[in-house]
Design a protein around this motif. Structure first.
Motif, mmCIF file in Angstrom:
data_model
loop_
_atom_site.group_PDB
_atom_site.id
_atom_site.type_symbol
_atom_site.label_atom_id
_atom_site.label_comp_id
_atom_site.label_asym_id
_atom_site.label_seq_id
_atom_site.Cartn_x
_atom_site.Cartn_y
_atom_site.Cartn_z
ATOM 1 N N VAL A 45 0.831 -1.203 0.000
ATOM 2 C CA VAL A 45 0.000 0.000 0.000
ATOM 3 C C VAL A 45 0.867 1.254 0.000
ATOM 4 O O VAL A 45 0.571 2.224 -0.703
ATOM 5 C CB VAL A 45 -0.966 -0.013 1.205
ATOM 6 C CG1 VAL A 45 -1.667 1.310 1.356
ATOM 7 C CG2 VAL A 45 -1.964 -1.141 1.075
ATOM 8 N N VAL A 46 1.948 1.228 0.752
ATOM 9 C CA VAL A 46 2.853 2.379 0.800
ATOM 10 C C VAL A 46 3.497 2.616 -0.562
ATOM 11 O O VAL A 46 3.561 3.753 -1.047
ATOM 12 C CB VAL A 46 3.923 2.178 1.896
ATOM 13 C CG1 VAL A 46 5.041 3.190 1.770
ATOM 14 C CG2 VAL A 46 3.291 2.257 3.254
ATOM 15 N N ILE A 47 3.960 1.564 -1.192
ATOM 16 C CA ILE A 47 4.586 1.711 -2.506
ATOM 17 C C ILE A 47 3.585 2.256 -3.526
ATOM 18 O O ILE A 47 3.911 3.155 -4.310
ATOM 19 C CB ILE A 47 5.189 0.370 -2.980
ATOM 20 C CG1 ILE A 47 6.353 -0.029 -2.071
ATOM 21 C CG2 ILE A 47 5.636 0.436 -4.425
ATOM 22 C CD1 ILE A 47 7.505 0.949 -2.063
ATOM 23 N N LEU A 48 2.373 1.726 -3.516
ATOM 24 C CA LEU A 48 1.356 2.227 -4.437
ATOM 25 C C LEU A 48 1.023 3.691 -4.177
ATOM 26 O O LEU A 48 0.853 4.477 -5.116
ATOM 27 C CB LEU A 48 0.087 1.376 -4.350
ATOM 28 C CG LEU A 48 0.165 0.016 -5.007
ATOM 29 C CD1 LEU A 48 -1.102 -0.788 -4.717
ATOM 30 C CD2 LEU A 48 0.361 0.164 -6.501
ATOM 31 N N SER A 49 0.936 4.079 -2.934
ATOM 32 C CA SER A 49 0.628 5.483 -2.638
ATOM 33 C C SER A 49 1.785 6.394 -3.036
ATOM 34 O O SER A 49 1.569 7.512 -3.501
ATOM 35 C CB SER A 49 0.279 5.658 -1.170
ATOM 36 O OG SER A 49 1.378 5.339 -0.367
ATOM 37 N N PHE A 50 3.018 5.925 -2.877
ATOM 38 C CA PHE A 50 4.164 6.717 -3.342
ATOM 39 C C PHE A 50 4.138 6.881 -4.858
ATOM 40 O O PHE A 50 4.421 7.959 -5.380
ATOM 41 C CB PHE A 50 5.479 6.066 -2.921
ATOM 42 C CG PHE A 50 5.807 6.193 -1.463
ATOM 43 C CD1 PHE A 50 5.080 7.015 -0.630
ATOM 44 C CD2 PHE A 50 6.851 5.477 -0.924
ATOM 45 C CE1 PHE A 50 5.387 7.134 0.713
ATOM 46 C CE2 PHE A 50 7.168 5.580 0.410
ATOM 47 C CZ PHE A 50 6.441 6.413 1.233
ATOM 48 N N ILE A 51 3.788 5.821 -5.571
ATOM 49 C CA ILE A 51 3.727 5.895 -7.034
ATOM 50 C C ILE A 51 2.644 6.870 -7.476
ATOM 51 O O ILE A 51 2.875 7.712 -8.346
ATOM 52 C CB ILE A 51 3.498 4.491 -7.618
ATOM 53 C CG1 ILE A 51 4.755 3.641 -7.451
ATOM 54 C CG2 ILE A 51 3.099 4.569 -9.089
ATOM 55 C CD1 ILE A 51 4.558 2.188 -7.789
ATOM 56 N N PHE A 52 1.467 6.778 -6.868
ATOM 57 C CA PHE A 52 0.383 7.681 -7.254
ATOM 58 C C PHE A 52 0.694 9.125 -6.883
ATOM 59 O O PHE A 52 0.381 10.053 -7.633
ATOM 60 C CB PHE A 52 -0.936 7.250 -6.631
ATOM 61 C CG PHE A 52 -1.506 6.010 -7.246
ATOM 62 C CD1 PHE A 52 -1.533 5.829 -8.609
ATOM 63 C CD2 PHE A 52 -2.009 5.001 -6.447
ATOM 64 C CE1 PHE A 52 -2.039 4.691 -9.184
ATOM 65 C CE2 PHE A 52 -2.522 3.853 -7.003
ATOM 66 C CZ PHE A 52 -2.539 3.696 -8.378
ATOM 67 N N SER A 53 1.321 9.339 -5.742
ATOM 68 C CA SER A 53 1.688 10.695 -5.335
ATOM 69 C C SER A 53 2.737 11.284 -6.287
ATOM 70 O O SER A 53 2.651 12.445 -6.672
ATOM 71 C CB SER A 53 2.222 10.669 -3.910
ATOM 72 O OG SER A 53 2.635 11.935 -3.516
ATOM 73 N N GLY A 54 3.701 10.480 -6.668
ATOM 74 C CA GLY A 54 4.693 10.944 -7.635
ATOM 75 C C GLY A 54 4.085 11.233 -8.991
ATOM 76 O O GLY A 54 4.436 12.213 -9.657
ATOM 77 N N ALA A 55 3.141 10.391 -9.412
ATOM 78 C CA ALA A 55 2.478 10.621 -10.697
ATOM 79 C C ALA A 55 1.665 11.908 -10.675
ATOM 80 O O ALA A 55 1.654 12.663 -11.662
ATOM 81 C CB ALA A 55 1.577 9.442 -11.037
ATOM 82 N N ILE A 56 1.011 12.171 -9.557
ATOM 83 C CA ILE A 56 0.245 13.413 -9.455
ATOM 84 C C ILE A 56 1.155 14.628 -9.525
ATOM 85 O O ILE A 56 0.837 15.613 -10.200
ATOM 86 C CB ILE A 56 -0.581 13.418 -8.151
ATOM 87 C CG1 ILE A 56 -1.725 12.422 -8.262
ATOM 88 C CG2 ILE A 56 -1.113 14.805 -7.832
ATOM 89 C CD1 ILE A 56 -2.473 12.197 -6.975
ATOM 90 N N SER A 57 2.308 14.563 -8.871
ATOM 91 C CA SER A 57 3.217 15.705 -8.921
ATOM 92 C C SER A 57 3.797 15.896 -10.315
ATOM 93 O O SER A 57 3.949 17.032 -10.776
ATOM 94 C CB SER A 57 4.339 15.550 -7.897
ATOM 95 O OG SER A 57 5.160 14.459 -8.235
ATOM 96 N N ILE A 58 4.099 14.816 -11.005
ATOM 97 C CA ILE A 58 4.618 14.942 -12.373
ATOM 98 C C ILE A 58 3.557 15.514 -13.297
ATOM 99 O O ILE A 58 3.843 16.405 -14.117
ATOM 100 C CB ILE A 58 5.132 13.581 -12.879
ATOM 101 C CG1 ILE A 58 6.406 13.198 -12.136
ATOM 102 C CG2 ILE A 58 5.390 13.609 -14.384
ATOM 103 C CD1 ILE A 58 6.867 11.790 -12.384
ATOM 104 N N LEU A 59 2.325 15.042 -13.176
ATOM 105 C CA LEU A 59 1.251 15.597 -13.994
ATOM 106 C C LEU A 59 1.026 17.067 -13.686
ATOM 107 O O LEU A 59 0.796 17.873 -14.602
ATOM 108 C CB LEU A 59 -0.046 14.816 -13.775
ATOM 109 C CG LEU A 59 -0.103 13.448 -14.423
ATOM 110 C CD1 LEU A 59 -1.371 12.724 -13.992
ATOM 111 C CD2 LEU A 59 -0.049 13.574 -15.921
ATOM 112 N N ALA A 60 1.085 17.445 -12.422
ATOM 113 C CA ALA A 60 0.910 18.853 -12.062
ATOM 114 C C ALA A 60 2.009 19.716 -12.678
ATOM 115 O O ALA A 60 1.741 20.799 -13.205
ATOM 116 C CB ALA A 60 0.891 19.008 -10.549
#
Length: 70
Positions: A45-60
């Protein structure tokens, strides 16, 4: 004024995901300390949340670049 707005928006778009990563990390450490047998599931769960958080920052950052590109 445009440069100041750009700096503020970039700062906010990178601080948000960084705060999410910090909060998830501290919560993961607390939950593993409470229940060590569930560490494999918590790790996923931690790894998935890190991936999604990083993807959101890259998209932003990409959206900001497209908005302010001249």
């Amino acid at each position: 004024m445009s440069t100041l707005a750009l700096i503020l928006v970039v700062f906010l778009s990178t601080v948000g995901p960084a705060a999410v990563i910090a909060f998830v990390g501290s919560s993961a450490v607390k939950s593993v300390a409470r229940n060590p047998s569930a560490s494999a599931r918590i790790f996923m769960v931690v790894i998935l949340s890190f991936i999604f958080s990083g993807a959101i920052s890259i998209l932003a950052l990409l959206i900001i670049y497209n908005l302010f590109a001249k």
